[in-house]
Design a protein around this motif. Structure first.
Motif, PDB file in Angstrom:
ATOM      1  N   GLU A 428      40.070 113.041   6.836  1.00 18.82           N
ATOM      2  CA  GLU A 428      38.357 111.851   6.715  1.00 18.82           C
ATOM      3  C   GLU A 428      38.471 112.070   4.425  1.00 18.82           C
ATOM      4  OE1 GLU A 428      37.577 109.428   7.637  1.00 18.82           O
ATOM      5  OE2 GLU A 428      37.389 109.332   9.292  1.00 18.82           O
ATOM      6  N   ASP A 429      39.095 113.543   4.413  1.00 19.19           N
ATOM      7  CA  ASP A 429      39.143 113.417   2.808  1.00 19.19           C
ATOM      8  C   ASP A 429      40.659 113.058   2.700  1.00 19.19           C
ATOM      9  OD1 ASP A 429      39.091 115.008   0.702  1.00 19.19           O
ATOM     10  OD2 ASP A 429      40.996 116.329   1.905  1.00 19.19           O
ATOM     11  N   ALA A 430      41.740 113.296   3.478  1.00 25.35           N
ATOM     12  CA  ALA A 430      43.111 113.099   2.776  1.00 25.35           C
ATOM     13  C   ALA A 430      43.432 111.326   3.173  1.00 25.35           C
ATOM     14  CB  ALA A 430      44.009 113.121   4.057  1.00 25.35           C
ATOM     15  N   VAL A 498      30.717 132.328   8.296  1.00 20.19           N
ATOM     16  CA  VAL A 498      31.009 130.949   8.572  1.00 20.19           C
ATOM     17  C   VAL A 498      30.300 130.466   7.477  1.00 20.19           C
ATOM     18  CG1 VAL A 498      30.456 128.596   9.465  1.00 20.19           C
ATOM     19  CG2 VAL A 498      31.289 130.476  10.966  1.00 20.19           C
ATOM     20  N   ASP A 499      31.200 129.852   6.789  1.00 21.48           N
ATOM     21  CA  ASP A 499      31.208 129.022   4.833  1.00 21.48           C
ATOM     22  C   ASP A 499      31.677 128.070   4.788  1.00 21.48           C
ATOM     23  OD1 ASP A 499      33.479 129.769   4.970  1.00 21.48           O
ATOM     24  OD2 ASP A 499      33.513 130.722   2.425  1.00 21.48           O
ATOM     25  N   PHE A 500      32.605 126.985   5.765  1.00 23.22           N
ATOM     26  CA  PHE A 500      33.374 126.085   5.649  1.00 23.22           C
ATOM     27  C   PHE A 500      32.589 124.960   5.984  1.00 23.22           C
ATOM     28  CE2 PHE A 500      34.528 128.624   9.675  1.00 23.22           C
ATOM     29  CZ  PHE A 500      34.557 127.826  10.124  1.00 23.22           C
ATOM     30  N   ILE A 501      31.302 125.265   6.774  1.00 20.61           N
ATOM     31  CA  ILE A 501      30.410 123.596   7.668  1.00 20.61           C
ATOM     32  C   ILE A 501      28.932 123.812   6.496  1.00 20.61           C
ATOM     33  CG2 ILE A 501      30.192 124.903   9.557  1.00 20.61           C
ATOM     34  CD1 ILE A 501      31.595 121.801  10.544  1.00 20.61           C
ATOM     35  N   TRP A 528      24.294 120.413   0.335  1.00 23.10           N
ATOM     36  CA  TRP A 528      25.290 121.658   0.837  1.00 23.10           C
ATOM     37  C   TRP A 528      26.396 121.674   0.193  1.00 23.10           C
ATOM     38  CZ3 TRP A 528      29.145 122.318   3.598  1.00 23.10           C
ATOM     39  CH2 TRP A 528      30.429 123.922   4.147  1.00 23.10           C
ATOM     40  N   SER A 529      27.206 120.109   0.741  1.00 20.78           N
ATOM     41  CA  SER A 529      28.482 120.533  -0.272  1.00 20.78           C
ATOM     42  C   SER A 529      28.432 120.178  -1.214  1.00 20.78           C
ATOM     43  CB  SER A 529      28.733 119.463   0.136  1.00 20.78           C
ATOM     44  OG  SER A 529      29.262 118.743   1.976  1.00 20.78           O
ATOM     45  N   ARG A 530      27.681 119.669  -2.337  1.00 19.12           N
ATOM     46  CA  ARG A 530      27.023 119.886  -3.580  1.00 19.12           C
ATOM     47  C   ARG A 530      26.818 121.332  -4.368  1.00 19.12           C
ATOM     48  NH1 ARG A 530      24.556 114.716  -2.846  1.00 19.12           N
ATOM     49  NH2 ARG A 530      26.178 113.202  -3.817  1.00 19.12           N
ATOM     50  N   ILE A 537      36.303 123.775  -0.451  1.00 12.98           N
ATOM     51  CA  ILE A 537      35.024 122.834   1.085  1.00 12.98           C
ATOM     52  C   ILE A 537      34.033 121.558   0.650  1.00 12.98           C
ATOM     53  CG2 ILE A 537      34.147 123.218   3.144  1.00 12.98           C
ATOM     54  CD1 ILE A 537      37.172 124.737   2.975  1.00 12.98           C
ATOM     55  N   GLY A 538      33.636 122.178   0.073  1.00 16.01           N
ATOM     56  CA  GLY A 538      32.800 121.009  -1.239  1.00 16.01           C
ATOM     57  C   GLY A 538      33.086 119.915  -1.107  1.00 16.01           C
ATOM     58  N   LYS A 539      34.275 119.491  -1.686  1.00 17.55           N
ATOM     59  CA  LYS A 539      34.602 118.627  -2.547  1.00 17.55           C
ATOM     60  C   LYS A 539      35.055 118.246  -1.518  1.00 17.55           C
ATOM     61  CE  LYS A 539      39.120 120.255  -3.904  1.00 17.55           C
ATOM     62  NZ  LYS A 539      40.075 120.365  -5.429  1.00 17.55           N
ATOM     63  N   ARG A 540      35.882 118.414  -0.710  1.00 16.59           N
ATOM     64  CA  ARG A 540      35.791 117.538   0.504  1.00 16.59           C
ATOM     65  C   ARG A 540      35.163 116.677   1.697  1.00 16.59           C
ATOM     66  NH1 ARG A 540      42.353 119.285   1.675  1.00 16.59           N
ATOM     67  NH2 ARG A 540      43.142 120.639   0.100  1.00 16.59           N
TER      68      ARG A 540
END
Length: 564
Positions: A428-430, A498-501, A528-530, A537-540
């Motif tokens: 979805e990011d792509a 885990v820091d990717f979600i 959390w993304s911000r 990870i956050g920007k994606r």
């Protein structure tokens, strides 16, 4: 990325840019992508349409990739596959809906424990996935390819292929015809002519997973929600609104209904029983009788099939796993199921197919224009397909080990949840960034990541999670580690590393067996993304949220949260 419009059929010729073996989902979609962009394409298939096929359940990654391919290659007809409503309205009303991935754990000889269930719900606010009635979907994609100018020969078996690295390929058929092509893409499946011609199969396969399968389509399969067993269950979404997996020591059984929505026209249900042949040896018993005997051992599963009847002959396979030591050679490539196969668990087959179409498409289009068909141009496709195979093998192998111990299965299952959600974020990011910029370099970033085939190739902690899970399950299988200890270490890793979600702390708690991304959780994930996520990870994640919001504006999403 489209070149000249080739909506009208090209003049017949005996030489093509690309010959595609197989007119299933891979062949039809790739044929449409190439023909739409000015590539002279020939599709060859020993069979005809319509035809029975399994591999019927989509995942968010599959749907997101369909939308991405439709935009990247300017084939708008493919966008319908990106959501349930589009599939029903534009391709076939014979498909079903999928709002969840459901897993019910069973122990032979014991009542089903209502606490031993797992479910991942697809947020209805974002999309509804689909149970694809493949004979309709495959025929549709094949006809889209023809509408853009691809030529085809059905009921035509390729009997021999000669490949000259400098001149291309010569294909001979059982009807005495000869065709020449600059490049051959083999999407024909296990009996790949190229795999046989060049002895590409690994013998034995490197796969750790061991499974075989018997499957069919049935009528009269009852919704599991109505069973006495399901009444105490507290899962967020009705089992019948998604793909139901009955899991047990030594295997799993899929139930994929096509009649689970108000506008349903198709009474069929796809049913498949997948077994570890080391625990359930194949002994020559006819598959219909073997299925009936299995149900006697699990009466709470049997409830669903009390009135069910098969509408076509059962298929019974040997070991499902096969692999290829090489999938890309001079002037040829094996794709998806021609290259290898693990197991239908987690519905990765279609996702892998679309990922290969995306990676192959632009390379073949470029080669048709500049004449560079070198093996080097397609080197990433080799790495990608081998990576997809190994990643899925690790996950399914670990799951089969987990099937023997619910606490371990409960832990392995959420590593899959994390992977499928993270992979969807990547696609979805792509899609969002490509929609905004039109820059195809967006897609090359993942190719440069160093972990081809991983759903989240930009995250070291994600890659380590898969490796750790596999190693722990190997130790359990060898008898050197207690299953409960292995489960605890997986949960501990998820909570601490885990820091990717977002919500990793919740995924790491064994009591959280079911997960639904509610509106409140989505808002918390955005925050959390911000503020807390690693920058990459956050920007994606934020881009993915924007992309899915845009998709909501242009797509009609259907579904129901009511109990069936």
């Amino acid at each position: 990325m489209a070149g000249k419009n080739t909506a009208t059929a090209s003049a017949k010729t005996d030489r093509y840019d690309v010959a595609i073996l197989g007119s299933g989902m891979a062949g039809g979609m790739l044929g449409a992508v190439l023909a739409r962009n000015g590539v002279k394409v020939l599709i060859l298939d020993a069979g005809t349409h319509p035809r029975f096929a399994v591999g019927e359940s989509t995942i968010p990654y599959t749907s997101g990739m369909a939308r991405l391919i439709a935009k990247r290659y300017d084939v708008p007809e493919l966008k319908a596959l990106s959501n349930y409503r589009g599939t029903i309205d534009e391709i076939s009303p014979n498909c079903g809906q999928k709002q969840n991935f459901g897993f019910v754990y069973h122990r032979e000889g014991r009542p089903q424990d209502p606490q031993e269930i797992n479910q991942l719900v697809v947020p209805i606010e974002l999309r509804t996935e689909t149970h694809l009635f493949r004979q309709d979907v495959d025929a549709h994609l094949f006809h889209v390819a023809l509408s853009y100018g691809a030529e085809a020969r059905l009921a035509t078996r390729v009997t021999d292929i000669d490949v000259d690295p400098e001149q291309g390929a010569l294909l001979r058929t059982d009807q005495g015809e000869e065709f020449r092509a600059e490049y051959v893409v083999d999407g024909s499946g296990f009996r790949s002519p190229l795999a046989e011609k060049f002895s590409l199969r690994e013998t034995p396969t490197r796969a750790r997973t061991h499974s075989r399968c018997l499957f069919t389509h049935m009528i009269g399969v009852r919704p599991f929600d109505d069973s006495p067993t399901a009444q105490p269950h507290d899962q967020p979404s009705p089992w019948h609104h998604g793909t139901l997996h009955h899991v047990f020591d030594g295997g799993w059984l899929w139930v994929i209904p096509f009649d689970n929505h108000d506008a349903a026209r198709n009474p069929l249900c796809s049913v498949g029983l997948t077994l570890d042949p080391r625990k359930y040896p194949k002994d020559g018993t006819p598959p219909e009788r073997e299925f009936a005997e299995f149900l006697k051992r699990f009466p709470q599963i049997a409830w669903q099939f009390t009135e069910a009847k098969a509408v076509r002959p059962w298929v019974s396979t040997g070991r499902l796993q096969y692999s290829s030591h090489t999938v890309v050679g001079d002037r040829y490539c094996l794709t998806s199921h021609a290259a290898g196969f693990i197991d239908a668990l987690y519905s990765r087959g279609l996702a892998n197919t679309l990922e290969l179409v995306n990676a192959l498409g632009w390379r073949l289009i470029a080669a048709s224009r500049d004449g560079d068909w070198s093996k080097e141009r397609f080197a990433f496709v080799e790495a990608l397909q081998q990576g997809l195979f190994d990643f899925h093998d690790d996950l399914v192998y670990s799951s089969f080990v987990g099937f023997g111990h619910y606490e371990l299965w409960n832990a392995v299952n959420r590593t899959w949840m994390l992977g499928t959600m993270s992979g969807n974020m990547m696609v979805e990011d792509a899609y969002y960034r490509y929609s905004e910029s039109g820059d195809p370099d967006v897609f090359l970033e993942a190719e440069r990541s160093g972990y081809p085939g991983s759903p989240l190739p930009i995250s070291e902690p994600f890659v380590r999670m898969g490796t750790l899970t596999r190693e722990l399950c190997v130790a359990v299988e060898e008898g050197t580690l207690d299953p409960g200890e292995a489960a605890a270490r997986i949960h501990d890793y998820i909570r601490k590393d885990v820091d990717f979600i977002a919500h990793a702390d919740r995924f790491g708690l064994p009591e959280n067996r079911c997960f639904q991304m509610t509106k409140e959780r989505m808002e918390a994930a955005e925050e959390w993304s911000r503020t807390q996520a690693p920058p990459e990870i956050g920007k994606r994640m934020l881009n993915a949220s924007r992309g899915m919001e845009l998709a909501k504006e242009s797509e009609s999403v259907s579904g129901s949260a009511e109990k069936y």
